[in-house]
Design a protein around this motif. Structure first.
Motif, short mmCIF file in Angstrom:
data_model
loop_
_atom_site.label_atom_id
_atom_site.label_comp_id
_atom_site.label_asym_id
_atom_site.label_seq_id
_atom_site.Cartn_x
_atom_site.Cartn_y
_atom_site.Cartn_z
N THR A 3 0.83 -1.20 0.00
CA THR A 3 0.00 0.00 0.00
C THR A 3 0.87 1.26 0.00
O THR A 3 0.62 2.20 -0.74
N LEU A 7 1.11 4.12 -2.95
CA LEU A 7 0.90 5.55 -2.69
C LEU A 7 2.09 6.37 -3.18
O LEU A 7 1.91 7.45 -3.75
N GLN A 21 -3.11 13.99 -2.95
CA GLN A 21 -3.75 13.11 -1.97
C GLN A 21 -2.86 11.92 -1.63
O GLN A 21 -2.73 11.55 -0.46
N ARG A 24 0.02 13.15 0.62
CA ARG A 24 -0.40 13.37 2.01
C ARG A 24 -0.54 12.05 2.77
O ARG A 24 -0.09 11.92 3.90
N GLU A 25 -1.16 11.08 2.11
CA GLU A 25 -1.38 9.80 2.76
C GLU A 25 -0.06 9.04 2.96
O GLU A 25 0.20 8.47 4.02
N TRP A 26 0.81 9.06 1.95
CA TRP A 26 2.09 8.37 2.07
C TRP A 26 2.97 9.03 3.12
O TRP A 26 3.61 8.36 3.92
N ARG A 28 2.18 10.58 5.81
CA ARG A 28 1.72 10.31 7.17
C ARG A 28 2.48 9.15 7.80
O ARG A 28 2.80 9.19 8.98
N ASP A 29 2.77 8.13 7.02
CA ASP A 29 3.45 6.94 7.55
C ASP A 29 4.91 6.83 7.10
O ASP A 29 5.56 5.83 7.37
#
Length: 174
Positions: A3, A7, A21, A24-26, A28-29
């Motif tokens: 995942t 991303l 988007q 931002r999601e990638w 985060r982790d």
């Protein structure tokens, strides 16, 4: 791809809102200490895409370093390969540049976005002995030690020969 890798690919390759988007999601982790090799190789491309999108973030400085390092290394490598291509041309050996080299020149059009470890060339099978001899005259050493005795047999079952030189450049002759 995982995942996180998916991303990262989207953030590096997509345009506009979809890329933002995914970024931002990638992010985060994102943990630079746990980034796999394949993902590290995407950081220069990610940098270029984020800059194109106008995204300004402290993490981008790390990606900029990866981009600039890749750009500098590739400029040096491409100058070496240009000399090699010229030698093949002068010897009348047709070549086709493969894989990353051709992608950088024809698609990315940016030396900084794709790290290169080697160059790949295709020559006609009938000219392989001439190509091997030329490479050796130019100081390239084959990985296969007993190539002289086994070139024809090797070519009948393998798709490429690996060579390196004293400047740290590697090529695969297909």
């Amino acid at each position: 791809p995982s995942t996180a890798q998916e991303l990262l690919l989207k953030a590096a390759l997509f345009k506009g809102k979809l890329a933002f988007q995914a970024w931002r999601e990638w992010r985060r982790d994102y943990d630079p200490a746990r980034l796999d090799y394949g993902s590290q190789r995407l950081l220069p491309l990610l940098y270029r895409n984020l800059k194109t999108l106008g995204i300004d973030d402290l993490e981008i400085d790390q990606f900029k370093r990866a981009y600039l390092d890749t750009w500098a290394k590739n400029k040096v490598l491409f100058s070496k390969v240009a000399l090699l291509l010229q030698a093949f041309r002068e010897a009348g050996i047709d070549t086709l540049v493969l894989k990353g080299t051709s992608m950088i020149v024809h698609y990315y059009q940016d030396y900084g976005v794709r790290p290169m470890n080697d160059f790949d060339f295709l020559v006609p099978t009938s000219r392989a002995p001439d190509a091997v001899a030329l490479l050796r005259r130019l100081g390239w050493q084959p990985q296969l030690k007993y190539l002289d005795r086994s070139l024809e047999a090797y070519l009948s079952v393998n798709y490429a020969l690996h060579f390196s030189n004293t400047t740290g450049c590697d090529i695969d002759l297909h």
